[in-house]
Every structure is written in structure tokens, then in C-alpha cells.
Design an enzyme around this catalytic site. Structure first.
Site, PDB file in Angstrom:
ATOM      1  N   GLN A   6      16.005  -5.586 -10.973  1.00  0.00           N
ATOM      2  CA  GLN A   6      14.976  -5.434  -9.949  1.00  0.00           C
ATOM      3  C   GLN A   6      15.227  -4.885  -8.563  1.00  0.00           C
ATOM      4  O   GLN A   6      14.812  -3.975  -7.566  1.00  0.00           O
ATOM      5  CB  GLN A   6      14.414  -6.786  -9.890  1.00  0.00           C
ATOM      6  CG  GLN A   6      13.093  -6.984 -10.699  1.00  0.00           C
ATOM      7  CD  GLN A   6      12.098  -8.166 -10.184  1.00  0.00           C
ATOM      8  OE1 GLN A   6      13.013  -9.069  -9.824  1.00  0.00           O
ATOM      9  NE2 GLN A   6      10.961  -8.170 -10.467  1.00  0.00           N
ATOM     10  N   ARG A  46      13.200  -1.160 -15.670  1.00  0.00           N
ATOM     11  CA  ARG A  46      12.316  -2.089 -15.001  1.00  0.00           C
ATOM     12  C   ARG A  46      12.569  -3.353 -15.455  1.00  0.00           C
ATOM     13  O   ARG A  46      11.365  -3.990 -16.185  1.00  0.00           O
ATOM     14  CB  ARG A  46      10.960  -1.428 -14.663  1.00  0.00           C
ATOM     15  CG  ARG A  46      10.929  -0.198 -14.077  1.00  0.00           C
ATOM     16  CD  ARG A  46       9.489   0.428 -14.081  1.00  0.00           C
ATOM     17  NE  ARG A  46       8.859   0.524 -13.056  1.00  0.00           N
ATOM     18  CZ  ARG A  46       7.662   1.303 -12.678  1.00  0.00           C
ATOM     19  NH1 ARG A  46       7.296   2.113 -13.797  1.00  0.00           N
ATOM     20  NH2 ARG A  46       6.942   1.104 -11.709  1.00  0.00           N
ATOM     21  N   TYR A  50       6.057   0.123 -19.959  1.00  0.00           N
ATOM     22  CA  TYR A  50       5.401   1.482 -20.049  1.00  0.00           C
ATOM     23  C   TYR A  50       4.683   1.461 -20.946  1.00  0.00           C
ATOM     24  O   TYR A  50       4.542   0.557 -21.988  1.00  0.00           O
ATOM     25  CB  TYR A  50       6.439   2.754 -19.977  1.00  0.00           C
ATOM     26  CG  TYR A  50       7.244   2.777 -18.838  1.00  0.00           C
ATOM     27  CD1 TYR A  50       6.956   3.604 -17.683  1.00  0.00           C
ATOM     28  CD2 TYR A  50       8.704   2.293 -18.826  1.00  0.00           C
ATOM     29  CE1 TYR A  50       7.600   3.964 -16.470  1.00  0.00           C
ATOM     30  CE2 TYR A  50       9.311   2.379 -17.748  1.00  0.00           C
ATOM     31  CZ  TYR A  50       8.837   3.217 -16.667  1.00  0.00           C
ATOM     32  OH  TYR A  50       9.624   3.646 -15.328  1.00  0.00           O
ATOM     33  N   ASP A  98      15.289  -1.343  -8.391  1.00  0.00           N
ATOM     34  CA  ASP A  98      14.015  -0.748  -8.816  1.00  0.00           C
ATOM     35  C   ASP A  98      13.120  -0.148  -7.624  1.00  0.00           C
ATOM     36  O   ASP A  98      12.250  -0.757  -7.051  1.00  0.00           O
ATOM     37  CB  ASP A  98      13.168  -1.744  -9.486  1.00  0.00           C
ATOM     38  CG  ASP A  98      11.567  -1.244 -10.055  1.00  0.00           C
ATOM     39  OD1 ASP A  98      11.608   0.072  -9.910  1.00  0.00           O
ATOM     40  OD2 ASP A  98      10.764  -1.914 -10.182  1.00  0.00           O
ATOM     41  N   SER A 129       9.086   1.024  -8.416  1.00  0.00           N
ATOM     42  CA  SER A 129       7.855   0.284  -8.481  1.00  0.00           C
ATOM     43  C   SER A 129       7.412   0.383  -6.952  1.00  0.00           C
ATOM     44  O   SER A 129       6.172   0.464  -6.722  1.00  0.00           O
ATOM     45  CB  SER A 129       8.321  -1.195  -8.743  1.00  0.00           C
ATOM     46  OG  SER A 129       8.568  -1.297  -9.862  1.00  0.00           O
TER      47      SER A 129
END
Length: 303
Positions: free
Chosen positions: A102, A97, A203, A105, A108
Site C-alpha cells: 500500500q 494493489r 481488478y 500504491d 489508487s
């Protein structure tokens, strides 16, 4: 430069998400049934089913490629089955991430949906209003909610619960989460031990034994006063950390709700039954659904 000869869509694949077969046909796809498994590249949302009556890994063409939300660390047995067929695997959940990734991704957007749906599922089980009211029939206290983990899913849950009128508290090991939580009108809880759980990928990392002991004491006190607890804690490549013990569950009032959003990775809650709603002897509702984004299929498909 490779060209795609044919795109196959399994019959009724998008039906529950509001996409009928005609839409795919107009886009140039061919609607098939079992022939979809014979593709060179197979895109599948969930990992292949491997159960007593069915083993989907046997359907794939040898040497083909699977792109899926696979969660390799939790599905090592399925990886071995794919290796036997000399297959390639791209696990969507393993894409970092970071800014340059992006556009890939999907984690998300799905986490955003899951956090929203977790609050809706909790409200469906909870026996009172979220918002406080003063009525002719008496005063109704607002619901108190604790969200553990203020990542994408946690912040989505915080925002949804706040918009529904609940008093919301949130906890996270990452110091950067404090400002985000407070900007949404929730209270950010902290322990006295100063330790940051942030990692490069955003994370959480495993914390020290001293920190864990302090957060466990905090969770126990919050379970005594909160009506709903939502847990979202995950550590990449490892089973979900156990954060809510039997003692904490038993400290909650009858009718309270726990939503374990980490159920698919083993769960943050000691009594979670993955995929199910479980009611304890003390009347505590523990929601362990593993398919929150799938419970909002139209939105998930769109995002």
C-alpha cells in the site's frame, strides 16, 4: 548500505504543481538542466517520449535505472529501446494493489484524482446543470450519468457526480462493487447472468461471451436515456475492452458527453481519439484525455 551522493532535479520540474526550484534547493537537491539524464536512477512520471523529433531513451546513461508509470504492455517498443541501453525498469503501475504494498500504491491516489477530474471535464462540456432545479424560468431536469467500472476511479466519479446533484447509475462486473456504489447514493445496474468478474488483485477479468452480450444490451438502453457516460474499464496487461459501440454513441442525444478514462490503453469507446476531445457528426462529445491526474497537478503532487 548504499548512500545517495547527489539528488538532481530538472529545472522547473515542479513549477506547474506549485513547487518552485527554491523548495528543492532547501531540501538539499541540485537544480540542473540536461544533466538530469546522466543520473544512475531517474524518476519520471510518464514513459520516455519517443517521437519523430525526440527520443528520450537515448538520453539515459547505459546501465541506469528508470522508475516510472510505464505501462509495459502498451509500450513494448520502448522497453526494447531501454534493453539496448542495458537499463533496469521499475514500472509503478505494475505494483500489486495489496495490503503490504500500500505504501507504494500511487495508482489508487491517481485514479481517485482522475475520477474526480473526469466529472469536472464532463461538466465543462455538458450544456446544462447537473442538479435539477425549479425556477421562475422553468423546470430544469437533473443530469443522468452512467459510470461503467466501479473501481477507485469509478467510485470517485460516482461520488463527485452525486455531490454535484446528478442522478448516477453505475455498473461493474465485480459483485462487491454493488454495496460500495449504493452506499454513495447511486443505483447499481446488473444483468441477469450471474457471473463475478473479481480477481485476487481487485481488478476485473474478462467475462464470458454470454455476459458480454447481456452487458452490451444494457449499455445500449442506458445510452438512450443518460446524458453523460464515463467509462473506466481496464484489464491489466491487455488493451482496454471496447464497451461503447458506434450504435450506442448514435443512440445518445445531441450534446451528450462520453468520458473514456481508458483512452491511454486503447479506449473503451469505439470512436475515442486518445488525448483529444472529439465531437461526432451527431453532436456527441467524446473526451479521450490521457492525463487526468496531470490536469490537477497540485493535488497529484501532494498525493
Amino acid at each position: 548500505m548504499y548512500s545517495v551522493k547527489e539528488v538532481l532535479i530538472q529545472k522547473n520540474a515542479g513549477y506547474l504543481a506549485g513547487w518552485n526550484d527554491e523548495v528543492y534547493k532547501r531540501a538539499g537537491a541540485k537544480i540542473v538542466d540536461k544533466e538530469v539524464w546522466e543520473s544512475d536512477i531517474v524518476l519520471k512520471v510518464r514513459p520516455p517520449l519517443v517521437e519523430s523529433e525526440i527520443n528520450e531513451t537515448e538520453f539515459f546513461k547505459s546501465g541506469s535505472t528508470l522508475i516510472s508509470f510505464f505501462h509495459p504492455s502498451q509500450n513494448q517498443d520502448k522497453i526494447k529501446l531501454l534493453q539496448k541501453r542495458k537499463m533496469n525498469l521499475f514500472a509503478m503501475d505494475q505494483i500489486p494493489r495489496i495490503s503490504r504494498a500500500q505504501s507504494f500504491d500511487a495508482l489508487s491516489s491517481m485514479a481517485n484524482i482522475a475520477g474526480y477530474k473526469a466529472v469536472i471535464e464532463a461538466a465543462n462540456v455538458f450544456g446544462r446543470f447537473f442538479t435539477g432545479q425549479i425556477t421562475a424560468a422553468g423546470k430544469v431536469p437533473p443530469c443522468k450519468i452512467l459510470v461503467i467500472g466501479a473501481g477507485v476511479a469509478g467510485l470517485s466519479a460516482v461520488g463527485t457526480a452525486r455531490r454535484m446533484g446528478a442522478i448516477v447509475k453505475a455498473f461493474d462486473t465485480r459483485a462487491a462493487a454493488k454495496e460500495q456504489v449504493e452506499s454513495m447514493g447511486a443505483e447499481f445496474l446488473q444483468v441477469e447472468i450471474k457471473e463475478d468478474g473479481s480477481t485476487v488483485g481487485g481488478y476485473s477479468k474478462e467475462m464470458s461471451p454470454e455476459f458480454i452480450k447481456a452487458e452490451m444490451a444494457l449499455f445500449l438502453e442506458q445510452c438512450k436515456i443518460c446524458d453523460i457516460v464515463i467509462t473506466t474499464a481496464l484489464i491489466p496487461g491487455k488493451p482496454a475492452p471496447k464497451l461503447i459501440s458506434k450504435e450506442m454513441i448514435n443512440a445518445m442525444r445531441p450534446g451528450s458527453v462520453i468520458v473514456d478514462m481508458a483512452a491511454e490503453a486503447g479506449g473503451n469507446v469505439e470512436l475515442t481519439k486518445p488525448g483529444k476531445l472529439f465531437v461526432t457528426e451527431n453532436g456527441i462529445n467524446i473526451i479521450g484525455y490521457t492525463d487526468f491526474p496531470s490536469r490537477l497537478p497540485v493535488q497529484s503532487s501532494t498525493l
